[in-house]
Design a protein around this motif. Structure first.
Motif, PDB file in Angstrom:
ATOM      1  N   VAL A  51      13.819 -13.642  -1.238  1.00  0.00           N
ATOM      2  CA  VAL A  51      13.066 -12.364  -1.309  1.00  0.00           C
ATOM      3  C   VAL A  51      12.773 -11.858  -2.339  1.00  0.00           C
ATOM      4  N   ARG A  52      13.514 -11.867  -3.479  1.00  0.00           N
ATOM      5  CA  ARG A  52      12.830 -11.702  -4.724  1.00  0.00           C
ATOM      6  C   ARG A  52      11.766 -12.431  -5.351  1.00  0.00           C
ATOM      7  N   ALA A  53      11.544 -13.778  -5.433  1.00  0.00           N
ATOM      8  CA  ALA A  53      10.571 -14.673  -5.468  1.00  0.00           C
ATOM      9  C   ALA A  53       9.197 -14.189  -4.648  1.00  0.00           C
ATOM     10  N   SER A  54       9.392 -14.070  -3.296  1.00  0.00           N
ATOM     11  CA  SER A  54       8.382 -13.648  -2.609  1.00  0.00           C
ATOM     12  C   SER A  54       7.869 -12.035  -3.054  1.00  0.00           C
ATOM     13  N   LEU A  55       8.779 -11.153  -3.388  1.00  0.00           N
ATOM     14  CA  LEU A  55       8.266  -9.850  -3.650  1.00  0.00           C
ATOM     15  C   LEU A  55       7.452  -9.940  -5.232  1.00  0.00           C
ATOM     16  N   LEU A  56       8.088 -10.828  -5.933  1.00  0.00           N
ATOM     17  CA  LEU A  56       7.358 -10.956  -7.241  1.00  0.00           C
ATOM     18  C   LEU A  56       6.006 -11.394  -7.267  1.00  0.00           C
ATOM     19  N   LYS A  57       6.051 -12.504  -6.144  1.00  0.00           N
ATOM     20  CA  LYS A  57       4.412 -12.836  -5.853  1.00  0.00           C
ATOM     21  C   LYS A  57       3.694 -11.853  -5.499  1.00  0.00           C
ATOM     22  N   GLY A  58       4.053 -10.950  -4.296  1.00  0.00           N
ATOM     23  CA  GLY A  58       3.328  -9.928  -3.814  1.00  0.00           C
ATOM     24  C   GLY A  58       2.911  -8.919  -4.751  1.00  0.00           C
ATOM     25  N   ILE A  59       3.658  -8.499  -5.984  1.00  0.00           N
ATOM     26  CA  ILE A  59       3.373  -7.657  -6.918  1.00  0.00           C
ATOM     27  C   ILE A  59       2.371  -8.286  -7.928  1.00  0.00           C
TER      28      ILE A  59
ATOM     29  N   GLU B  45      -0.011 -10.176  -7.197  1.00  0.00           N
ATOM     30  CA  GLU B  45      -1.362 -10.282  -6.530  1.00  0.00           C
ATOM     31  C   GLU B  45      -1.859  -8.987  -6.052  1.00  0.00           C
ATOM     32  N   SER B  46      -1.262  -7.939  -6.599  1.00  0.00           N
ATOM     33  CA  SER B  46      -1.405  -6.584  -6.073  1.00  0.00           C
ATOM     34  C   SER B  46      -2.236  -5.705  -7.023  1.00  0.00           C
ATOM     35  N   GLU B  47      -3.582  -5.642  -7.032  1.00  0.00           N
ATOM     36  CA  GLU B  47      -4.661  -5.023  -7.687  1.00  0.00           C
ATOM     37  C   GLU B  47      -4.372  -3.585  -7.673  1.00  0.00           C
ATOM     38  N   PRO B  48      -3.853  -3.078  -6.644  1.00  0.00           N
ATOM     39  CA  PRO B  48      -3.955  -1.638  -6.641  1.00  0.00           C
ATOM     40  C   PRO B  48      -3.019  -1.018  -7.498  1.00  0.00           C
ATOM     41  N   PHE B  49      -2.349  -1.683  -8.298  1.00  0.00           N
ATOM     42  CA  PHE B  49      -1.399  -0.981  -9.178  1.00  0.00           C
ATOM     43  C   PHE B  49      -1.909  -1.088 -10.722  1.00  0.00           C
ATOM     44  N   ASN B  50      -3.247  -1.341 -10.574  1.00  0.00           N
ATOM     45  CA  ASN B  50      -4.116  -1.319 -11.878  1.00  0.00           C
ATOM     46  C   ASN B  50      -4.439  -0.125 -12.140  1.00  0.00           C
ATOM     47  N   PHE B  51      -3.784   1.198 -12.200  1.00  0.00           N
ATOM     48  CA  PHE B  51      -4.284   2.358 -12.774  1.00  0.00           C
ATOM     49  C   PHE B  51      -3.430   2.790 -13.756  1.00  0.00           C
ATOM     50  N   SER B  52      -3.945   3.604 -14.607  1.00  0.00           N
ATOM     51  CA  SER B  52      -3.283   4.243 -15.770  1.00  0.00           C
ATOM     52  C   SER B  52      -2.713   5.754 -15.294  1.00  0.00           C
TER      53      SER B  52
ATOM     54  N   HIS C 240       0.920  -2.276 -13.720  1.00  0.00           N
ATOM     55  CA  HIS C 240       0.793  -3.436 -13.202  1.00  0.00           C
ATOM     56  C   HIS C 240       1.552  -4.799 -13.699  1.00  0.00           C
ATOM     57  N   ALA C 241       1.309  -4.868 -15.260  1.00  0.00           N
ATOM     58  CA  ALA C 241       1.955  -5.907 -15.833  1.00  0.00           C
ATOM     59  C   ALA C 241       3.728  -5.521 -15.962  1.00  0.00           C
ATOM     60  N   THR C 242       3.751  -4.363 -16.085  1.00  0.00           N
ATOM     61  CA  THR C 242       5.370  -3.956 -16.183  1.00  0.00           C
ATOM     62  C   THR C 242       5.959  -4.049 -15.065  1.00  0.00           C
ATOM     63  N   LEU C 243       5.263  -3.661 -13.974  1.00  0.00           N
ATOM     64  CA  LEU C 243       6.054  -4.038 -12.514  1.00  0.00           C
ATOM     65  C   LEU C 243       6.162  -5.436 -12.431  1.00  0.00           C
ATOM     66  N   VAL C 244       5.379  -6.354 -12.932  1.00  0.00           N
ATOM     67  CA  VAL C 244       5.545  -7.802 -12.738  1.00  0.00           C
ATOM     68  C   VAL C 244       6.725  -8.350 -13.305  1.00  0.00           C
ATOM     69  N   TRP C 245       6.737  -7.602 -14.863  1.00  0.00           N
ATOM     70  CA  TRP C 245       8.066  -7.895 -15.720  1.00  0.00           C
ATOM     71  C   TRP C 245       9.388  -7.226 -15.048  1.00  0.00           C
ATOM     72  N   ALA C 246       9.169  -6.201 -14.470  1.00  0.00           N
ATOM     73  CA  ALA C 246      10.550  -5.756 -13.665  1.00  0.00           C
ATOM     74  C   ALA C 246      10.785  -6.651 -12.598  1.00  0.00           C
TER      75      ALA C 246
ATOM     76  N   ARG D  58       0.706  -1.213  -0.071  1.00  0.00           N
ATOM     77  CA  ARG D  58       0.066  -0.085  -0.101  1.00  0.00           C
ATOM     78  C   ARG D  58       0.730   1.345  -0.097  1.00  0.00           C
ATOM     79  N   SER D  59       1.849   1.412   0.935  1.00  0.00           N
ATOM     80  CA  SER D  59       2.742   2.257   0.782  1.00  0.00           C
ATOM     81  C   SER D  59       3.592   2.557  -0.572  1.00  0.00           C
ATOM     82  N   ALA D  60       3.694   1.482  -1.165  1.00  0.00           N
ATOM     83  CA  ALA D  60       4.534   1.445  -2.242  1.00  0.00           C
ATOM     84  C   ALA D  60       3.558   2.038  -3.234  1.00  0.00           C
ATOM     85  N   GLU D  61       2.448   1.829  -3.488  1.00  0.00           N
ATOM     86  CA  GLU D  61       1.331   2.067  -4.352  1.00  0.00           C
ATOM     87  C   GLU D  61       1.283   3.543  -4.271  1.00  0.00           C
ATOM     88  N   GLU D  62       1.191   4.255  -3.098  1.00  0.00           N
ATOM     89  CA  GLU D  62       0.981   5.799  -2.988  1.00  0.00           C
ATOM     90  C   GLU D  62       2.305   6.389  -3.617  1.00  0.00           C
TER      91      GLU D  62
END
Length: 315
Positions: free
Chosen positions: A295-303, A305-312, A263-269, A235-239
């Protein structure tokens, strides 16, 4: 490289003046040195090949011509850019990296990165750059991740849960292939806190140029990954991402983000930051700790699953 004689030889090759001292800078083991001679201070950095040095020289000229400060690369008297020991010599730019992106520094960083990308967009993409076979270039290629990596995923050094995350990620990217069908350009794929130098609250320069062919948003998401997602809850990262994009768009009005692309590009990153190390280890070129991969795998999973990043970009 840690002996005086070698650094002194490089200083002489480039005509940088009489050697006085040297000290390592940046992350341990990378061999980058701050060299002091009677003529001033310089940076010595291992450079893989002449083509990489030539590309940097072209980038440096373009950025500086457009008023975006980039450390100069020096030529030897014969016009070549790499020493006999495989090092390039660069201008030393005063500044310090900063983890604390207070509002003034974030504004400065976004404005600088916007100008940086705008200048790079006016450079041609060098032939062959998108076809490089090194692990990091492959991990940055959405086509490799979608079309080739699934056939190799079981060969990578992953725990069972990590392998499930990795396969889920590749399926995620494949389902959103159209979100990546954007114009690609030359980008710096490692713009993060370690590579942005500040003087006070103003950006002095961006260092450690890492060239890839990718959409501008991919490069920007690398900044978000290291600056926010690596350190904050979702949530803090989204803001923080939302605020950053608003500043960026003010400085680059032509930059637009399609619905779902962020959101898709954050997953790619994040995939790049997981699969790059895994492919490098598989090739015997690097070593990463099991905890670091987790840590990297867990962060990828979190991103993922993070619907809040679906904004344009209509923030």
């Amino acid at each position: 490289m840690n002996n005086t004689r070698t650094a002194s030889e490089i200083a002489e090759e480039f005509g940088l003046g009489q050697y006085l001292s040297q000290e390592p800078i940046g992350r341990a083991g990378r061999g980058v040195l701050a060299l002091t001679t009677k003529s001033g201070r310089f940076v010595l950095k291992p450079m893989g090949d002449a083509a990489s040095a030539a590309l940097y020289a072209e980038v440096e000229r373009q950025l500086n011509a457009e008023g975006v400060r980039q450390p100069r690369i020096f030529q030897k008297p014969d016009g070549s850019l790499i020493s006999t020991r495989g090092y390039a010599a660069f201008e030393f730019v005063k500044g310090t990296s900063c983890e604390d992106l207070i509002p003034a520094r974030l504004h400065s960083a976004m404005a600088y990165i916007a100008a940086f990308h705008a200048a790079l967009a006016r450079l041609r993409v060098p032939p062959g750059l998108s076809d490089r076979k090194d692990p990091w270039s492959r991990a940055a290629s959405i086509h490799f991740l979608i079309d080739e990596l699934p056939k190799r995923i079981d060969d990578l050094d992953l725990r069972t849960t990590q392998r499930a995350i990795a396969k889920s990620c590749l399926d995620f990217l494949k389902e959103r292939r159209e979100a990546f069908e954007r114009s690609a350009q030359l980008v710096h794929s490692d713009i993060g806190p370690d590579n942005i130098l500040f003087l006070g609250d103003e950006v002095a320069t961006i260092i450690d140029f890492t060239p890839h062919v990718a959409p501008e948003l991919f490069a920007l998401c690398q900044f978000f990954y290291w600056s926010f997602l690596w350190k904050m809850d979702i949530r803090s990262a989204e803001e923080a991402v939302r605020k950053s994009l608003a500043i960026y768009s003010e400085n680059r009005p032509e930059f637009l983000i399609a619905e779902g692309a962020l959101h898709a590009t954050l997953v790619w990153a994040a995939a790049f930051r997981l699969f790059g190390p895994l492919l490098a280890m598989d090739a015997g070129l690097a070593s990463y700790s099991a905890s670091g991969i987790e840590v990297r795998a867990s962060l990828l999973k979190g991103i993922m699953e993070s619907e809040p990043f679906n904004f344009s970009s209509g923030l």
